[in-house]
Design a protein around this motif. Structure first.
Motif, short mmCIF file in Angstrom:
data_model
loop_
_atom_site.label_atom_id
_atom_site.label_comp_id
_atom_site.label_asym_id
_atom_site.label_seq_id
_atom_site.Cartn_x
_atom_site.Cartn_y
_atom_site.Cartn_z
N SER A 196 0.85 -1.19 0.00
CA SER A 196 0.00 0.00 0.00
C SER A 196 0.89 1.24 0.00
CB SER A 196 -0.88 0.01 1.26
OG SER A 196 -1.48 1.26 1.46
N PRO A 197 0.49 2.30 -0.70
CA PRO A 197 1.25 3.55 -0.57
C PRO A 197 1.36 3.94 0.90
CG PRO A 197 -0.37 3.72 -2.33
CD PRO A 197 -0.66 2.43 -1.62
N VAL A 198 2.53 4.37 1.31
CA VAL A 198 2.75 4.67 2.73
C VAL A 198 1.74 5.69 3.27
CG1 VAL A 198 4.37 5.66 4.40
CG2 VAL A 198 5.16 3.97 2.72
N PRO A 199 1.44 6.78 2.55
CA PRO A 199 0.45 7.73 3.09
C PRO A 199 -0.93 7.10 3.28
CG PRO A 199 1.72 8.76 1.34
CD PRO A 199 2.04 7.31 1.30
N GLN A 200 -1.28 6.14 2.44
CA GLN A 200 -2.56 5.45 2.60
C GLN A 200 -2.51 4.53 3.82
OE1 GLN A 200 -3.71 2.25 -0.18
NE2 GLN A 200 -5.72 3.24 -0.35
N ALA A 201 -1.44 3.77 3.95
CA ALA A 201 -1.30 2.88 5.11
C ALA A 201 -1.32 3.68 6.41
CB ALA A 201 0.00 2.08 4.99
N GLU A 202 -0.66 4.82 6.41
CA GLU A 202 -0.63 5.65 7.61
C GLU A 202 -1.99 6.28 7.89
OE1 GLU A 202 4.09 6.94 7.59
OE2 GLU A 202 2.59 8.33 6.79
N SER A 203 -2.74 6.62 6.85
CA SER A 203 -4.09 7.16 7.04
C SER A 203 -4.99 6.12 7.70
CB SER A 203 -4.68 7.59 5.69
OG SER A 203 -6.00 8.07 5.85
N VAL A 204 -4.90 4.89 7.25
CA VAL A 204 -5.68 3.81 7.86
C VAL A 204 -5.27 3.63 9.32
CG1 VAL A 204 -6.14 1.33 7.82
CG2 VAL A 204 -6.07 2.62 5.67
N THR A 218 -8.77 13.36 11.03
CA THR A 218 -8.82 13.29 9.57
C THR A 218 -10.23 12.98 9.08
OG1 THR A 218 -8.40 10.90 9.41
CG2 THR A 218 -6.47 12.36 9.60
N ARG A 219 -10.45 13.21 7.79
CA ARG A 219 -11.75 12.87 7.21
C ARG A 219 -12.04 11.38 7.32
NH1 ARG A 219 -12.23 16.50 1.61
NH2 ARG A 219 -12.62 18.52 2.65
N ILE A 220 -11.03 10.55 7.07
CA ILE A 220 -11.23 9.10 7.23
C ILE A 220 -11.58 8.79 8.67
CG2 ILE A 220 -10.08 6.86 7.17
CD1 ILE A 220 -10.72 7.74 4.40
N GLY A 221 -10.88 9.40 9.61
CA GLY A 221 -11.17 9.18 11.02
C GLY A 221 -12.56 9.62 11.40
N ALA A 222 -13.00 10.75 10.86
CA ALA A 222 -14.34 11.25 11.16
C ALA A 222 -15.41 10.31 10.62
CB ALA A 222 -14.52 12.64 10.57
N LEU A 223 -15.21 9.81 9.40
CA LEU A 223 -16.21 8.94 8.79
C LEU A 223 -16.31 7.61 9.52
CD1 LEU A 223 -18.28 8.86 6.53
CD2 LEU A 223 -16.53 7.90 5.03
N ILE A 224 -15.17 7.05 9.93
CA ILE A 224 -15.22 5.77 10.66
C ILE A 224 -15.85 5.98 12.04
CG2 ILE A 224 -12.90 5.89 11.69
CD1 ILE A 224 -14.39 2.72 10.20
N GLN A 225 -15.64 7.14 12.65
CA GLN A 225 -16.33 7.42 13.91
C GLN A 225 -17.84 7.49 13.71
OE1 GLN A 225 -15.02 10.82 16.14
NE2 GLN A 225 -13.08 9.90 16.73
N LEU A 226 -18.27 8.24 12.71
CA LEU A 226 -19.71 8.38 12.46
C LEU A 226 -20.36 7.02 12.19
CD1 LEU A 226 -19.73 11.57 10.22
CD2 LEU A 226 -20.93 11.32 12.40
#
Length: 261
Positions: free
Chosen positions: A154-162, A179-187
């Motif tokens: 996986s691209p490192v920035p993607q792996a780190e975002s996850v 992060t937006r990914i973090g917000a969406l997984i929380q919701l």
């Protein structure tokens, strides 16, 4: 001369948004758009990359069936047809909450990153992983996610975002950003676990998703996992949500009670 923005920030959902859920929703498109539209789970295509397929296979192998189904529901909730251009073709992609409340966030790379996050967000709750570390399950899950994704190129920035989103998916609060990914997984997780913010997902969408990925007593299952970790690790990060309030809230998820069989 100012530096050019890092394209990975937008590609993998790193943009900062309010951590406070009420503030986040108030800034979204949801209040103006009214009720969410219904969608059938059967109309949704999962990300089809080799990376997504391998991570899904890993999650299905490692997670208890109830937890894997929860992970799939977290992805599906709010999937609505969200078209975007890709090499002159049209594809349907997007999450229901994403499309209803945050349609400008969606992209192919964002969607895949969110899918990877959904698959890995509870990897730290397996019996093996809960007892093999003193770390709180979200933190250990983040490290496991980072290691797995890097091993799969996986691209490192993607792996780190996850990894960031997995670590912070229970980091609910009223201050700061995530992060937006973090917000969406929380919701999506508080929707499935607690029934919070029911206006973001249509009742027919819930029925369709649960038919595809049954809850099978998920509320009781997850409440037991919370209590197990809190017993093993009285310092666990989960305790910030309330050592008793959180598992009781999960058990008393009235929105999902009709489907929790």
């Amino acid at each position: 001369m100012s530096e050019s923005p890092n394209p990975a920030i937008a590609a993998y959902g790193w943009q900062a948004v309010p951590r406070d859920i009420e503030t986040l929703i108030s800034k979204s498109a949801a209040p103006a758009s009214g009720s969410a539209n219904p969608i059938q789970a059967s109309s949704i295509s999962l990300p089809s990359s080799a990376l997504a397929q391998k991570v899904r296979e890993h999650a299905e192998k490692e997670l208890a069936p109830e937890t894997f189904n929860h992970s799939m529901r977290v992805y599906y909730y709010g999937i609505l047809p969200f078209p975007f251009e890709k090499k002159r073709s049209r594809v349907l992609i997007g999450q229901a909450i994403l499309q209803h409340a945050f349609p400008t966030w969606a992209s192919e790379s964002f969607n895949e990153t969110y899918f990877l996050t959904c698959m890995m967000h509870d990897i730290g709750t397996t019996s093996k992983n809960l007892t093999s570390t003193l770390l709180s399950f979200e933190f250990y899950g983040g490290f496991l996610s980072l290691s797995l994704l890097k091993s799969l190129s996986s691209p490192v920035p993607q792996a780190e975002s996850v990894a960031e989103a997995v670590i912070r998916h229970q980091d609910l609060g009223s201050t700061g950003t995530l992060t937006r990914i973090g917000a969406l997984i929380q919701l999506a997780t508080v929707f499935d676990n607690m029934g919070d913010n029911p206006e973001l997902v249509h009742k027919e969408t819930i029925e369709s998703v649960v038919a595809e990925w049954p809850r099978n007593g998920w509320s009781g299952c997850f409440a037991r996992t919370i209590r197990k970790e809190n017993t093993l690790k009285p310092w666990a990060h989960t305790t910030h949500l309330g050592e008793n309030d959180f598992p009781v809230g999960v058990e008393n998820n009235s929105l999902m009670a009709p489907y929790d069989k």
